[in-house]
Write an enzyme that holds these catalytic residues in place. Structure first.
Site, mmCIF file in Angstrom:
data_model
loop_
_atom_site.group_PDB
_atom_site.id
_atom_site.type_symbol
_atom_site.label_atom_id
_atom_site.label_comp_id
_atom_site.label_asym_id
_atom_site.label_seq_id
_atom_site.Cartn_x
_atom_site.Cartn_y
_atom_site.Cartn_z
ATOM 1 N N GLU A 156 21.920 -22.523 -17.186
ATOM 2 C CA GLU A 156 21.186 -21.797 -16.029
ATOM 3 C C GLU A 156 22.405 -20.518 -15.755
ATOM 4 O O GLU A 156 21.687 -19.800 -15.592
ATOM 5 C CB GLU A 156 20.579 -22.351 -15.273
ATOM 6 C CG GLU A 156 19.398 -23.181 -15.664
ATOM 7 C CD GLU A 156 18.995 -23.796 -14.671
ATOM 8 O OE1 GLU A 156 17.892 -23.921 -14.083
ATOM 9 O OE2 GLU A 156 19.530 -24.632 -13.916
ATOM 10 N N ASP A 212 0.849 -1.169 -0.301
ATOM 11 C CA ASP A 212 -0.625 0.166 -0.292
ATOM 12 C C ASP A 212 0.638 1.688 -0.422
ATOM 13 O O ASP A 212 2.137 0.983 -0.085
ATOM 14 C CB ASP A 212 -0.729 0.223 0.976
ATOM 15 C CG ASP A 212 -0.368 -0.416 2.550
ATOM 16 O OD1 ASP A 212 0.467 0.778 2.838
ATOM 17 O OD2 ASP A 212 -0.327 -1.200 2.984
#
Ligand code: DGJ
Length: 731
Positions: A614, A534
């Site tokens: 990777e 928020d």
């Protein structure tokens, strides 16, 4: 100045570049909302129609004029018990036990600059452009005064609201409801967009027509919560990303909130937003004041993308701490998914060393470094390094990490205590619980009573002692439970209704103290993932861990919903190991990065377990983010698909503010034999500019890419992503 007052009409006009907001002191001092929407020059006082509606209630002063009724007169900040029967903005219990509050205009002032709120976060004034209107209202019987405060930021199309209540009467009153804002719309034809979820599933976008009656999103968990976000959008039924009217409201608040939209039979829609009245009862003695949190409002006549951009810009330039504006977070690796709580110093160093070799810029040590923390059942509340696990201590480990050429970050959960901790043994009364009742446990922990200054002091002192000799660049501030049994042992019975709000004020107090003491520290907010995402948190923490669900495909939905209000650079977003720990799904490492680039990029895995292939991918990804992260995370964000509807593929892009660069992410969700071509229409580019698309080796105009589109590849795999980088070239 974006604010004007027309004395002969008693009308207040608030103007931003593209919007107008108007209200007036109407008959008998009722503050009447007139208009909010696309900018108009006219005074909108011709809009209200006084009409008899039947069965209407009339104010006493209206005498025989039965056309004046609060049943239909749209108040700016409606009180309760005096004939406005819709959801009130404010409600009190007066000293005599009555519950009426009837607010009338008294005076106002207008000034350059932005008002301040002292004990709560609010948008920052920064380089200016703000003006403020304060309107004083009064209930002449009880002496309760309410100052409605409006901040106008013309350039950004933002209007902020809050209210200050003051008891100027002679008797104590109890405030049961004090919303930050109320807005009226003269139509019943609107959709409401809100964001619901749960742990691992935050901020799913939901859109539905508002109907007669009330629809509320709220929280009573002590935090804004995973379940509903403290924000909402009201829009016309036909609003799309690029057309239609949209109104957004978001609270700069991290605790219990409520946003209610109500429609009545007179074709009126009202929205109120603020602290949740279900958990508020604030005693206001004569002379005392109560401040509501701030609400941030914006309007777009050009659909949802423009609405989001208004929110994104104000968050970027007027909410997060100034020193982090347009400063990307170092690419980080966090050990949580690699080790959980069970680690030691050498394991961490092994992760950091390997990560450094791949190009990672910061190592973050997650939960498990302190007190008796050998599992989730103990240790919270004791913020001293566990030297059995980390023999060098925090200072030593942070220096070792810095010596590797990396920045150092650390996890804390300062609002919590385990019963198995020194802090709890010494101060069992310092947690939020009701004596005589067994407390609800969540993750086997209790919430500390942050309504008490001595609790905040103790936690601050512990953290300060641990941090002062260390080299800490980043702190992940976590919070892993809901508040229950709301009760503070230091407050008298009649003030127990203040606990939830006082708690939030206490959290803000500690965040302020910690960031004042260590201004170089970048906070990342976290709450069991994204349970407290928020604007209140973003004031202190320029980024928030978006979700504990790190699955790239699920993140498409989570980051999509989050993006309506919050910009990508605020979203903590990491590449994690596969099969994904939350979903069991395996997707390629490139697909994982295609989501994580659009956030604060990092890794949540053990790099020592990566294959050579990777590792090579990670090196390339980091190099890519270092070059283009300021575009993918900080640029203007465009949602090209709605993942709730489009199941075949997902796409989104970010465009640099100067529109010279863009990064596009395309994810083919479902492959199929002999598929047709998808032509993706890009957005936010300059019509006439020529863009080279590096990965394709082609150059096209912005107009072509936006209006004719770009053919997407047919990929023989599900959940496979492509990233395209667009750079404007000189002709
Ligand atoms: C919840 C957070 O969201 C995770 O990332 C991790 O930090 C754990 N808490 C640690 O307890």
């Amino acid at each position: 100045m974006g604010i004007q007052y027309l004395p002969e009409k008693k009308v207040f006009l608030l103007h931003t570049k593209n919007t107008s907001y108007q209200f007036r002191a109407a008959e008998f001092g009722f503050l009447e909302h007139l208009y909010y929407g696309r900018r108009i020059q006219d005074c909108a006082d011709y809009l209200p129609v006084r009409l008899r509606h039947g069965y209407e209630a009339n104010p006493y002063e209206a005498e025989k004029d039965r056309t004046i009724s609060l049943d239909v007169l749209e108040q700016e900040y409606p009180g309760f018990g005096v004939s406005d029967f819709k959801t009130p903005a404010v409600a009190v219990k007066n000293g005599d036990g009555s519950d009426c509050i009837d607010l009338r205009y008294v005076s106002h002032k207008i000034y350059e600059g932005k008002y301040t709120i002292t004990d709560m976060p609010s948008l920052r004034e920064n380089e200016g452009g703000w003006s403020t209107l304060e309107v004083l209202l009064r209930d002449f019987s009880s002496g309760i005064e309410v100052t409605l405060v409006y901040g106008v930021m013309e350039e950004y199309d933002i209007i902020t609201r809050c209210a200050r209540l003051c008891n100027t009467g002679e008797q104590e009153v109890f405030v049961h409801r004090a919303h930050s804002a109320c807005v009226a719309f003269p139509t019943d034809k609107m959709d409401m967009i809100s964001f619901y979820g749960s742990w691992g599933h935050e901020r799913n976008m939901e859109r539905m027509p508002v109907r007669h009656g009330k629809y509320t999103v709220d929280s009573t968990r002590g935090i804004s919560s995973h379940y509903y976000n403290p924000s909402a959008v009201l829009c016309s039924h036909d609003a799309t990303e690029h057309s239609g009217e949209c109104y957004g409201i978001a609270l700069v608040y991290s605790g219990n909130f409520a946003i209610t939209a109500e429609v009545n039979d007179f074709k009126q829609t009202r929205i109120v937003a603020g602290i949740n009245p279900d958990t508020l009862c604030w005693k206001l003695n004569p002379g005392e004041s109560f401040q509501t949190p701030e609400a941030v409002m914006t309007y777009s006549s050009r659909g949802l993308t423009a609405l989001s951009h208004n929110f994104h810009r104000i968050i970027k330039y007027h909410l997060i701490p100034k020193q982090f504006i347009n400063r990307r977070c170092p690419v980080l690796i966090n050990n949580w998914e690699a080790t959980m709580i069970d680690f030691n110093e050498e394991q961490l160093i092994a992760i950091a060393e390997k990560a450094k070799a791949l190009g990672v810029e910061m190592f973050v040590m997650d939960d498990g470094w302190f007190g008796r923390r050998t599992d989730e059942y103990r240790g919270l509340g004791d913020w001293q390094c566990n030297l059995m696990k980390i023999p060098s201590g925090i200072a030593g480990l942070s220096k070792r990490t810095h010596k590797l050429g990396m920045k150092f970050g650390i996890w804390i959960e300062p609002e919590m205590v385990n019963e198995d901790s020194r802090l709890y043994e010494e101060h069992p009364d310092w947690c939020i619980c009701i004596p005589g009742r067994k407390p609800t446990r969540q993750r086997y922990q209790l919430v500390l009573d942050f309504t008490r200054d001595e609790v905040i002091d103790e936690i601050f002192n512990q953290l300060y002692a641990e941090f002062k000799d260390a080299e800490i660049d980043y702190v992940k501030w976590d919070m892993n439970r809901s508040m229950t049994e709301r009760f503070s042992q230091q407050l008298p019975a009649e003030r127990q209704g203040e606990v939830c709000h006082r708690y939030v004020l206490g959290v803000y107090k500690l965040m302020q103290r910690l960031t004042d003491a260590f201004p170089q520290i970048r906070l990342e907010g976290c709450c069991g993932g994204g349970g407290r995402f928020d604007m209140g948190m973003l004031y202190y923490a320029p980024q928030i861990w978006c979700s504990d669900d790190t699955d790239a495909i699920e993140r498409i939905h989570i980051q999509y919903g989050t993006s309506f209000i919050y910009p990508p650079f605020t979203m903590g977003s990491h590449v994690s190991e596969c099969p994904n720990q939350q979903t069991g799904r395996t997707v390629s490492i490139d697909t994982r990065a295609a989501l994580a680039y659009f956030g604060t990029f990092g890794y949540e895995l053990d790099p020592n377990e990566l294959t050579d292939e990777e590792q090579e991918a990670v090196r390339k990804q980091i190099a890519y983010y270092c070059r283009h992260g300021m575009v993918s995370a900080f640029g203007d964000f465009y949602r090209l698909t709605n993942p709730e509807e489009e199941k075949e593929y997902a796409a989104f892009m970010s465009v640099a503010e100067d529109q010279k660069e863009a990064v596009l992410s395309y994810i083919q969700l479902v492959s199929g034999a002999n598929k047709g071509i998808i032509y993706l229409k890009l957005e936010g580019l300059l019509d006439e500019a020529m863009y080279e698309i590096q990965e394709l080796g082609i150059t096209c105009s912005g107009a072509a890419l936006m209006y004719a589109g770009l053919p997407m590849p047919v990929i023989k795999a599900d959940n496979e992503a492509r990233i395209y980088t667009l750079c404007a070239v000189q002709e």
